[in-house]
Design a protein around this motif. Structure first.
Motif, PDB file in Angstrom:
ATOM      1  N   ALA A 236       0.839  -1.209   0.000  1.00  0.00           N
ATOM      2  CA  ALA A 236       0.000   0.000   0.000  1.00  0.00           C
ATOM      3  C   ALA A 236       0.870   1.253   0.000  1.00  0.00           C
ATOM      4  N   ALA A 237       1.942   1.222   0.781  1.00  0.00           N
ATOM      5  CA  ALA A 237       2.834   2.385   0.842  1.00  0.00           C
ATOM      6  C   ALA A 237       3.496   2.627  -0.512  1.00  0.00           C
ATOM      7  N   ALA A 238       3.836   1.532  -1.212  1.00  0.00           N
ATOM      8  CA  ALA A 238       4.460   1.669  -2.531  1.00  0.00           C
ATOM      9  C   ALA A 238       3.477   2.297  -3.522  1.00  0.00           C
ATOM     10  N   TYR A 239       2.213   1.854  -3.490  1.00  0.00           N
ATOM     11  CA  TYR A 239       1.199   2.453  -4.369  1.00  0.00           C
ATOM     12  C   TYR A 239       1.046   3.942  -4.047  1.00  0.00           C
ATOM     13  N   GLU A 240       1.004   4.253  -2.766  1.00  0.00           N
ATOM     14  CA  GLU A 240       0.785   5.647  -2.375  1.00  0.00           C
ATOM     15  C   GLU A 240       1.933   6.536  -2.855  1.00  0.00           C
ATOM     16  N   THR A 241       3.154   6.014  -2.737  1.00  0.00           N
ATOM     17  CA  THR A 241       4.316   6.790  -3.180  1.00  0.00           C
ATOM     18  C   THR A 241       4.226   7.096  -4.676  1.00  0.00           C
ATOM     19  N   VAL A 242       3.891   6.100  -5.464  1.00  0.00           N
ATOM     20  CA  VAL A 242       3.793   6.305  -6.913  1.00  0.00           C
ATOM     21  C   VAL A 242       2.656   7.283  -7.226  1.00  0.00           C
ATOM     22  N   PHE A 243       1.538   7.107  -6.539  1.00  0.00           N
ATOM     23  CA  PHE A 243       0.399   8.001  -6.756  1.00  0.00           C
ATOM     24  C   PHE A 243       0.789   9.444  -6.453  1.00  0.00           C
ATOM     25  N   THR A 244       1.449   9.632  -5.332  1.00  0.00           N
ATOM     26  CA  THR A 244       1.828  10.980  -4.905  1.00  0.00           C
ATOM     27  C   THR A 244       2.834  11.593  -5.875  1.00  0.00           C
ATOM     28  N   GLN A 245       3.842  10.784  -6.247  1.00  0.00           N
ATOM     29  CA  GLN A 245       4.851  11.300  -7.172  1.00  0.00           C
ATOM     30  C   GLN A 245       4.226  11.692  -8.510  1.00  0.00           C
ATOM     31  N   THR A 246       3.281  10.873  -8.971  1.00  0.00           N
ATOM     32  CA  THR A 246       2.702  11.099 -10.296  1.00  0.00           C
ATOM     33  C   THR A 246       1.750  12.292 -10.290  1.00  0.00           C
ATOM     34  N   CYS A 247       0.997  12.452  -9.215  1.00  0.00           N
ATOM     35  CA  CYS A 247      -0.112  13.416  -9.223  1.00  0.00           C
ATOM     36  C   CYS A 247       0.086  14.593  -8.266  1.00  0.00           C
ATOM     37  N   ALA A 248       1.280  14.690  -7.636  1.00  0.00           N
ATOM     38  CA  ALA A 248       1.477  15.696  -6.579  1.00  0.00           C
ATOM     39  C   ALA A 248       1.125  17.106  -7.042  1.00  0.00           C
ATOM     40  N   GLU A 249       1.601  17.479  -8.225  1.00  0.00           N
ATOM     41  CA  GLU A 249       1.344  18.837  -8.709  1.00  0.00           C
ATOM     42  C   GLU A 249      -0.142  19.119  -8.802  1.00  0.00           C
ATOM     43  N   TRP A 250      -0.872  18.121  -9.292  1.00  0.00           N
ATOM     44  CA  TRP A 250      -2.316  18.311  -9.458  1.00  0.00           C
ATOM     45  C   TRP A 250      -3.007  18.415  -8.099  1.00  0.00           C
ATOM     46  N   LEU A 251      -2.559  17.550  -7.169  1.00  0.00           N
ATOM     47  CA  LEU A 251      -3.239  17.488  -5.876  1.00  0.00           C
ATOM     48  C   LEU A 251      -3.001  18.753  -5.066  1.00  0.00           C
ATOM     49  N   SER A 252      -1.913  19.467  -5.401  1.00  0.00           N
ATOM     50  CA  SER A 252      -1.646  20.702  -4.667  1.00  0.00           C
ATOM     51  C   SER A 252      -2.707  21.751  -4.962  1.00  0.00           C
ATOM     52  N   THR A 253      -3.495  21.506  -6.002  1.00  0.00           N
ATOM     53  CA  THR A 253      -4.612  22.395  -6.335  1.00  0.00           C
ATOM     54  C   THR A 253      -5.577  22.470  -5.154  1.00  0.00           C
ATOM     55  N   GLY A 254      -5.635  21.415  -4.390  1.00  0.00           N
ATOM     56  CA  GLY A 254      -6.539  21.401  -3.242  1.00  0.00           C
ATOM     57  C   GLY A 254      -6.892  19.981  -2.891  1.00  0.00           C
ATOM     58  N   PRO A 255      -7.040  19.687  -1.640  1.00  0.00           N
ATOM     59  CA  PRO A 255      -7.338  18.310  -1.223  1.00  0.00           C
ATOM     60  C   PRO A 255      -8.720  17.867  -1.659  1.00  0.00           C
ATOM     61  N   GLU A 256      -9.492  18.810  -2.152  1.00  0.00           N
ATOM     62  CA  GLU A 256     -10.863  18.448  -2.508  1.00  0.00           C
ATOM     63  C   GLU A 256     -10.971  17.842  -3.902  1.00  0.00           C
ATOM     64  N   LEU A 257      -9.874  17.901  -4.687  1.00  0.00           N
ATOM     65  CA  LEU A 257      -9.933  17.368  -6.048  1.00  0.00           C
ATOM     66  C   LEU A 257     -10.171  15.860  -5.996  1.00  0.00           C
ATOM     67  N   PRO A 258     -11.297  15.386  -6.520  1.00  0.00           N
ATOM     68  CA  PRO A 258     -11.565  13.948  -6.427  1.00  0.00           C
ATOM     69  C   PRO A 258     -10.657  13.152  -7.362  1.00  0.00           C
ATOM     70  N   ALA A 259     -10.403  11.901  -6.981  1.00  0.00           N
ATOM     71  CA  ALA A 259      -9.552  11.017  -7.787  1.00  0.00           C
ATOM     72  C   ALA A 259     -10.238   9.674  -7.951  1.00  0.00           C
ATOM     73  N   ILE A 260     -10.135   9.106  -9.173  1.00  0.00           N
ATOM     74  CA  ILE A 260     -10.766   7.816  -9.467  1.00  0.00           C
ATOM     75  C   ILE A 260      -9.764   6.962 -10.227  1.00  0.00           C
ATOM     76  N   ALA A 261      -9.820   5.643  -9.986  1.00  0.00           N
ATOM     77  CA  ALA A 261      -8.879   4.740 -10.646  1.00  0.00           C
ATOM     78  C   ALA A 261      -9.580   3.451 -11.043  1.00  0.00           C
ATOM     79  N   CYS A 262      -9.149   2.874 -12.174  1.00  0.00           N
ATOM     80  CA  CYS A 262      -9.625   1.547 -12.567  1.00  0.00           C
ATOM     81  C   CYS A 262      -8.403   0.681 -12.890  1.00  0.00           C
ATOM     82  N   GLY A 263      -8.624  -0.608 -13.001  1.00  0.00           N
ATOM     83  CA  GLY A 263      -7.542  -1.526 -13.374  1.00  0.00           C
ATOM     84  C   GLY A 263      -7.055  -2.355 -12.201  1.00  0.00           C
ATOM     85  N   MET A 264      -5.879  -2.947 -12.374  1.00  0.00           N
ATOM     86  CA  MET A 264      -5.362  -3.907 -11.406  1.00  0.00           C
ATOM     87  C   MET A 264      -5.034  -3.279 -10.061  1.00  0.00           C
TER      88      MET A 264
END
Lengths: 333, 333
Positions: free
Chosen positions: B54-82
């Motif tokens: 779980a920590a590994a997934y979170e790290t990749v998620f944060t690294q990939t989307c950090a700039e976008w998420l800084s827009t505000g914690p309210e930005l919703p996120a959705i994921a599909c797949g494995m």
């Protein structure tokens, strides 16, 4: 080392290994060797010239058989298998089916080398025709001759010889001639799927599960089969649903592949004679079960018959003066 | 980085890669990222605990989307797949077919993490029944919704959506519901066979050969097919006989596998609506040819529809207030 009574060096030189026997004139095994220097090991260097490859084969042959050959340069040697392929020591070509199994000396392809001569058995081919793919085998022609030798008089009838393995062969034999044959990639597909596919990630360490094998045979050979590519993925669905143990996935997949093979090839069998399966104990058991699901009884031959076939070929080609006065009394190879 | 109008982070997080998009409320793509940190890369360490994974997934998620998420914690996120599988960030489970494609917020599985929450789309399942294997998919449910979105009004009819790939999916859709689906391991088998089998040693560097592909389709799907395991070996016989160029073996094998898949699954198609193939240009072309051999016309959709499906799912679940007043006027994702 001089072995009294030595009459023939016989080699089964395949894709992954070399097996060598020293035989007496009556076919009895006097000594044996094994090497992992098969075709794959000897042709790894893509930059090697044909001369390099030939030298590599000769080195392995000499290392494996040197003690025997010191008995005298007159000791004849015969080989079957991929050693006679385009990437072998010599390209021994193919003989076209239908054809006889017993060979004359002129049918064997000679390799001259420092320690003497090696007679290489050609493979068999069903030529491609009218955009219809043919088939090839190499080494199995000698196995089939060994099967006939092991069966004795009963081999005079029609029979279908199934040789399971990496490439499973169904050989139609009629009056000691090969009429035709068909190859299925069953063993190789099993290895690929359980080695590195989604099914390998679904399976755990295999535990023998005959019921899972039977379920696989049924799914693979039933008229309702949705095709191998679909039924294979079904193994994953069953495991995810908890109705197939991950440790039973290998036996289920084995059943699917054998069921699919038998379901397609049994109805295409020519002739009405017995069906003989020749292979390891485990494969004979699996094929017998898959064929029993179609109501077909099989005769299993778990003995290694290749050395019998090599000896019989050498005798037929006049390389050895056989002592066959009392065939039932000789020590079997 | 604050992007004006950002309304959704959408992730297609599969076996081998992660694709991420920043979307506006109308579904327009504002920004995109790609990472090779898919499930395989994140679960290589067999000793890892679920918390480590779980920590590994979170790290990749944060690294990939950090700039976008800084827009505000309210930005919703959705994921599909494995990412929603048993070896994903969270096990989002499966919903059983037949089922609707549009989801409520409660259908999505939540992951709480340092930067907010991620809504994960569950997979779909056909339950196994009466020893009959079921089926599973994960990620393709979102692709199918994207296909319906791309097709617009015509998607209200019955249709069969074919999603070729590693695991080819045939999905029966009726009135925007998934009735059932079937998986064939076509792409994975192709990779295994051309990567490491006797056919890989038969083939040389591929040269496109549409005629070889057509021959393969014909051999694989004809009523006279001797089964995939036999016809595959036939490619080697054809090459040895000189009637198939070694550089054409890959296209012939591709034809065999697609022909076998289409030959088995086309007759099992439910409904009479159009058949839509959604995939890369090359795969759409191949499936169209294989289906044309059966007299079936296809509609090809070569666009990547997953991001459309993610956006549509987020809108349906109320994560985004869609601006859909003029759907024909919005920029397509």
């Amino acid at each position: 080392m001089v072995v009294p009574g030595a009459a023939l060096v016989a080699l089964d030189w395949g894709t992954s290994s070399l097996r060598a026997w020293l035989l007496a004139a009556d076919g009895a095994v006097l000594d044996r060797r094994r090497s992992d220097r098969g075709l794959l090991a000897l042709t790894q260097d893509a930059a090697a010239t044909p001369d390099d490859v030939a030298a590599a084969y000769e080195t392995v042959f000499t290392q494996t058989c040197a003690e025997w050959l010191s008995t005298g340069p007159e000791l004849p040697a015969i080989a079957c298998g991929m050693v006679g392929s385009a990437h072998g020591w010599v390209d021994a070509g193919y003989r076209d089916a239908p054809t006889v199994l017993e060979l004359a000396a002129a049918d064997l392809v000679l390799v001259e080398h420092r320690s003497g001569r090696l007679h290489v058995v050609p493979g068999l081919r069903v030529p491609s025709a009218d955009d219809r793919p043919g088939d090839v085998l190499r080494g199995e022609e000698t196995q089939v001759l060994g099967v006939l030798d092991a069966l004795g008089a009963t081999a005079d009838a029609d029979l279908t010889v199934v040789l399971p393995g990496t490439h499973s062969k169904w050989v139609s034999v009629r009056e000691r001639r090969v009429e035709t044959f068909t190859t299925a990639m069953t063993g190789e597909l099993y290895g690929l799927l359980l080695g590195d596919s989604i099914l390998a990630r679904t399976a755990t360490e295999p535990v023998r599960d005959d019921e899972a094998f039977r379920r696989g045979v049924s799914a693979g050979s039933s008229p309702g089969s949705r095709g191998l590519q679909v039924e294979l993925f079904g193994a994953r669905a069953l495991a995810l649903d908890g109705t197939l143990a991950p440790s039973s996935v290998p036996d289920y997949v084995s059943g699917l592949l054998l069921g699919d093979e038998v379901g397609h090839l049994l109805p295409r069998r020519t002739g009405t004679g017995p069906l003989v399966v020749c292979g390891s104990d485990d494969l004979c058991r699996r094929y017998a079960a898959a064929l029993a699901a179609h109501g077909v009884a099989t005769q299993a031959l778990t003995e290694d018959v290749t050395v019998r076939g090599l000896w019989r070929t050498a005798v037929g080609a006049g390389l050895v003066d056989a002592c066959e006065n009392e065939p039932s009394g000789r020590r079997s190879p």
